[in-house]
Design an enzyme around this catalytic site. Sequence first.
Site, PDB file in Angstrom:
ATOM      1  N   SER A 127      33.991  22.657  27.366  1.00 16.82           N
ATOM      2  CA  SER A 127      32.752  22.001  27.758  1.00 16.82           C
ATOM      3  C   SER A 127      32.514  22.195  29.238  1.00 16.82           C
ATOM      4  O   SER A 127      33.449  22.394  30.008  1.00 16.82           O
ATOM      5  CB  SER A 127      32.809  20.500  27.442  1.00 16.82           C
ATOM      6  OG  SER A 127      33.848  19.866  28.172  1.00 16.82           O
ATOM      7  N   GLY A 128      31.256  22.141  29.617  1.00 14.67           N
ATOM      8  CA  GLY A 128      30.902  22.313  31.016  1.00 14.67           C
ATOM      9  C   GLY A 128      29.431  22.066  31.222  1.00 14.67           C
ATOM     10  O   GLY A 128      28.709  21.711  30.294  1.00 14.67           O
ATOM     11  N   GLN A 130      26.957  24.041  31.747  1.00 16.71           N
ATOM     12  CA  GLN A 130      25.993  24.950  31.127  1.00 16.71           C
ATOM     13  C   GLN A 130      26.112  25.021  29.618  1.00 16.71           C
ATOM     14  O   GLN A 130      25.308  25.681  28.978  1.00 16.71           O
ATOM     15  CB  GLN A 130      26.140  26.356  31.710  1.00 16.71           C
ATOM     16  CG  GLN A 130      25.565  26.468  33.107  1.00 16.71           C
ATOM     17  CD  GLN A 130      25.286  27.903  33.482  1.00 16.71           C
ATOM     18  OE1 GLN A 130      25.561  28.827  32.731  1.00 16.71           O
ATOM     19  NE2 GLN A 130      24.733  28.102  34.656  1.00 16.71           N
ATOM     20  N   LYS A 148      29.035  28.982  20.959  1.00 21.67           N
ATOM     21  CA  LYS A 148      28.647  28.475  22.276  1.00 21.67           C
ATOM     22  C   LYS A 148      27.207  27.976  22.219  1.00 21.67           C
ATOM     23  O   LYS A 148      26.298  28.713  21.838  1.00 21.67           O
ATOM     24  CB  LYS A 148      28.780  29.582  23.323  1.00 21.67           C
ATOM     25  CG  LYS A 148      28.353  29.175  24.725  1.00 21.67           C
ATOM     26  CD  LYS A 148      28.576  30.328  25.694  1.00 21.67           C
ATOM     27  CE  LYS A 148      28.153  29.975  27.109  1.00 21.67           C
ATOM     28  NZ  LYS A 148      28.388  31.092  28.049  1.00 21.67           N
ATOM     29  N   ASP A 244      30.940  38.692  38.250  1.00 21.10           N
ATOM     30  CA  ASP A 244      31.504  37.342  38.143  1.00 21.10           C
ATOM     31  C   ASP A 244      32.867  37.361  37.469  1.00 21.10           C
ATOM     32  O   ASP A 244      33.195  36.470  36.687  1.00 21.10           O
ATOM     33  CB  ASP A 244      30.542  36.433  37.371  1.00 21.10           C
ATOM     34  CG  ASP A 244      30.872  34.952  37.544  1.00 21.10           C
ATOM     35  OD1 ASP A 244      31.435  34.596  38.599  1.00 21.10           O
ATOM     36  OD2 ASP A 244      30.578  34.163  36.630  1.00 21.10           O
TER      37      ASP A 244
END
EC number: 2.7.11.24
Length: 463
Positions: A127-128, A130, A148, A244
């Site tokens: 989880s996060g 975004q 996702k 990234d």
Amino acid sequence: MEERLSTTSSYPSHPGRSVEEDHNTLLASSSISSIIRGTRGHLNNFIESVGNWLVPSSSGRDDDAVSLDSCQSVYSPVRHHINSGTGGGILMEPSSIHVPENYYSVTIGEAQMVVLKRYQNLRLIGSGAQGIVCSAFDTVRNEQVAIKKLSRPFQNVTHAKRAYRELKLMSLVNHKNIIGILNCFTPQKKLDEFNDLYIVMELMDANLCQVIQMDLDHERLSYLLYQMLCGIRHLHSAGIIHRDLKPSNIVVRSDCTLKILDFGLARTAIEAFMMTPYVVTRYYRAPEVILGMGYKENVDVWSIGCIFGELIRGRVLFPGGDHIDQWTRIIEQLGTPDRSFLERLQPTVRNYVENRPRYQATPFEVLFSDNMFPMTADSSRLTGAQARDLLSRMLVIDPERRISVDDALRHPYVNVWFDEIEVYAPPPLPYDHNMDVEQNVDSWREHIFRELTDYARTHDIYS
């Protein structure tokens, strides 16, 4: 900070790592048996039992889910008890939103998921800010997958553009070392209702944040590095720079297969010289990006070098506290670059760099001393000296002197794995560079909805 971290410690080498940066952790709950390269006979004594090598211990309870807001949570799990009234770690309840045919609604933690009925037994694994990632069983493919859900993809232009890039690039690439898209969908059937984007991917066993904590032999170090280079070369062959790369964006399976994920920040090489320097998680940011010089493909080589060095040291190489401190951390170890490099800087940046304290480069034999490497087995063709030599060619401040991906793949430390089918795989389908013009949120929403509609028309997303 100097000690190799234990699996029960926090992660002091990653201060300030944001929730948003690490939302992509894909951690399966199944146990790991062994790391097997396959049929190649390059190295002896490689196949061995490594049952406890890859995955931290877990209670295995279905009603516990680990919040992976950062790499720290991998080592100091924050357990969230999820109502298990229906079993499987999820709570099914009547939904306040319309659930179309072939979908069902489940609440996982505080998130509501509306997913295709083919995906059962959802469990929260990441989880996060975004989005969230759940494991699920695909009853059609008869395998575990990762789903996702992007949270608030249309909150602003940046989120919307990143969501489009991630979806589009995942659908274009086709390489064993890049995460593949298995399905994508939205439960909303009309553009004016469209808010939720779901991407179904391969489920992996761990990310490199965890692997960094393990003691790896040269064969595993070499093979993991080889796969990173193969995956990035595939992107570069289409003119795509990842931008990234970091341990949380690189995942592995129990058979030592490695895959790169998260293309939300990827850019074309043509665009690179116009890009803002604020890309890439700070610790893996190349000098030319920090100094606003523009960049080309080997900006990813620097990031891979940082990750490779971290695998060896067990901690971040350049843990800068801010943008300026990041540059200082680099030159403290690698030395202040020479005048030919400084002359290519913008006048204001050059003036700043020239007025900073000057540092002499520390020899790589000191930065990566022999005791940091695993002992070389008599039967191995790989040595710490080879690894150190490759690092010294990747971690070069001047990008004009930094090794290329192709040359790195030919280096003795990784070319034992060289396979033309893997290295020279057909390039991804072309990406429409015209899509990179500035657009508003509604335009990005329309583009993403069209992508999902086209995908549903050409794929049987239901069964």
